[in-house]
Design a protein around this motif. Structure first.
Motif, PDB file in Angstrom:
ATOM      1  N   TYR A  69      -2.927  12.121   2.364  1.00 25.12           N
ATOM      2  CA  TYR A  69      -2.953  11.498   1.042  1.00 25.12           C
ATOM      3  C   TYR A  69      -4.348  10.992   0.727  1.00 25.12           C
ATOM      4  N   GLU A  87       3.360   6.044  -7.591  1.00 25.50           N
ATOM      5  CA  GLU A  87       2.624   7.110  -8.277  1.00 25.50           C
ATOM      6  C   GLU A  87       3.419   8.408  -8.271  1.00 25.50           C
ATOM      7  N   GLY A 146      -6.244   8.708  -2.401  1.00 22.09           N
ATOM      8  CA  GLY A 146      -5.977   7.874  -3.563  1.00 22.09           C
ATOM      9  C   GLY A 146      -6.496   8.477  -4.853  1.00 22.09           C
ATOM     10  N   PHE A 147      -5.847   8.127  -5.962  1.00 26.98           N
ATOM     11  CA  PHE A 147      -6.236   8.676  -7.269  1.00 26.98           C
ATOM     12  C   PHE A 147      -7.657   8.283  -7.634  1.00 26.98           C
ATOM     13  N   ASN A 159      -5.974  14.152  -5.352  1.00 23.18           N
ATOM     14  CA  ASN A 159      -4.752  13.359  -5.442  1.00 23.18           C
ATOM     15  C   ASN A 159      -3.657  14.121  -6.177  1.00 23.18           C
ATOM     16  N   ALA A 170       2.496   1.798  -3.471  1.00 21.62           N
ATOM     17  CA  ALA A 170       1.609   2.382  -4.480  1.00 21.62           C
ATOM     18  C   ALA A 170       1.704   3.905  -4.473  1.00 21.62           C
ATOM     19  N   ILE A 171       1.827   4.519  -3.304  1.00 18.81           N
ATOM     20  CA  ILE A 171       1.950   5.969  -3.200  1.00 18.81           C
ATOM     21  C   ILE A 171       3.296   6.423  -3.766  1.00 18.81           C
ATOM     22  N   GLU A 228     -10.008   7.476  -5.659  1.00 17.49           N
ATOM     23  CA  GLU A 228     -10.953   8.024  -4.688  1.00 17.49           C
ATOM     24  C   GLU A 228     -11.327   9.462  -5.034  1.00 17.49           C
ATOM     25  N   SER A 283       0.831  -1.203   0.000  1.00 13.45           N
ATOM     26  CA  SER A 283       0.000   0.000   0.000  1.00 13.45           C
ATOM     27  C   SER A 283       0.867   1.255   0.000  1.00 13.45           C
TER      28      SER A 283
END
Length: 314
Positions: free
Chosen positions: A167, A100, A169-170, A177, A96-97, A172, A93
């Motif tokens: 943060y 990106e 999520g994209f 984001n 992933a940040i 979301e 998880s």
């Protein structure tokens, strides 16, 4: 091609094995452990010994390493000594940040560096060339954390703007984001752009001196066709090499930027693990970063054959 990929994947084994030994031993050299961090300086020796026994820190180092690696080989990175939660889901998880952020920074870098590098290479020793070289030198020389602090201060003083905290999520909320990531990505992207710009310029200059470029021009090809259809494609191999290295480094090297902009990425997870002496978190995270770095290098090598058909892998 498939045999080459298989050989490269098999090379992962000794590389990751060496990295696992290095990070395991390095963490044990650092003074203190998680038991001291949890119980504090006033803890009794009995309490420290009991907690270390629960974490398996009382075992011989070789046995600790074999227990950890045995779990990793089965896909079990262990549990955090601080929270008791499984490490791998948290690593994925957080990764992933960071991933990106790295991709966005790389995109910004390419948009800035490649066009400017091409222009500098075409207009060698012109004012434009000197300007690009100065910009690239600043990008290489100025640390990204210093640039980040300056940017934040300038935005706060002159525009009363402060970066968003946290943060989202994209998928979301894409707009929020991008608002969160665009500033740290810009800082990282401009730092990356300096090296890419210099490499692009030097590669273009080298290719434009080749005989086949003179032949293409002699046949009456337009300059745009010469640059983009022939020169740039042949110049992309060294550019791609440095881009691949930068992406690999950024995936494990965004810790300071993540800390400055309060991004809960993989770098911040590693930093927190080091501060808390959470050995399993740091070991698992570093090993995962090393694995991704090697995979990126493999992908870059495979792209060489796409850019230059003369390059083949057997």
């Amino acid at each position: 091609m498939y045999a080459y990929i298989l050989r490269r994947l098999l090379m992962l084994i000794p590389v990751l094995f060496g990295i696992s030994i290095f990070i395991f031993c390095t963490l044990r050299i650092i003074p203190g452990d998680v038991a001291q961090t949890i119980l504090g300086t006033d803890a009794t020796p009995e309490a420290l010994a009991q907690l270390r026994k629960e974490f398996g820190l009382d075992l011989p180092l070789l046995e600790q390493y074999l227990n950890w690696m045995g779990g990793v080989l089965l896909g079990d990175f262990g549990e955090s000594m601080r929270t008791g939660k499984e490490i791998l889901p948290d690593i994925l998880s957080r990764f992933a940040i960071t991933f990106e952020l790295t991709l966005l920074a790389a995109l910004i870098s390419w948009i800035i560096a490649i066009p400017l590098g091409i222009i500098a290479g075409i207009k060698r020793n012109s004012k434009t060339d000197f300007s690009v070289r100065i910009i690239s030198l600043l990008g290489v020389s100025v640390p990204n954390f210093a640039f980040a602090i300056v940017i934040i201060m300038l935005l706060a003083i002159y525009f009363s703007y402060s970066p968003p905290v946290g943060y989202v999520g994209f998928f979301e909320d894409p707009i929020t984001n991008l608002q969160i990531l665009i500033l740290p990505a810009f800082v990282l992207g401009t730092s990356m752009a300096g090296a890419v710009m210099r490499m692009t310029r030097s590669s273009i200059l080298e290719i434009l001196r080749q005989d086949f470029i003179r032949t293409i021009r002699a046949k009456g090809a337009k300059e745009r066709v010469v640059i983009f259809n022939h020169a740039l494609r042949n110049a992309m191999i060294p550019i791609l090499t440095i881009i691949g290295m930068q992406i690999g480094v950024l995936l494990g090297g965004t810790v300071i930027i993540e800390q400055i902009f309060s991004l809960p990425g993989l770098g911040q997870l590693v930093l927190t693990g080091i501060n808390q002496r959470d050995f399993t978190v740091v070991q698992g995270s570093v090993l995962f970063i090393a694995f991704v770095f090697v995979i990126i290098n493999l992908i870059v090598d495979l792209l060489y054959s796409f850019l230059d058909p003369r390059i083949t892998y057997k």
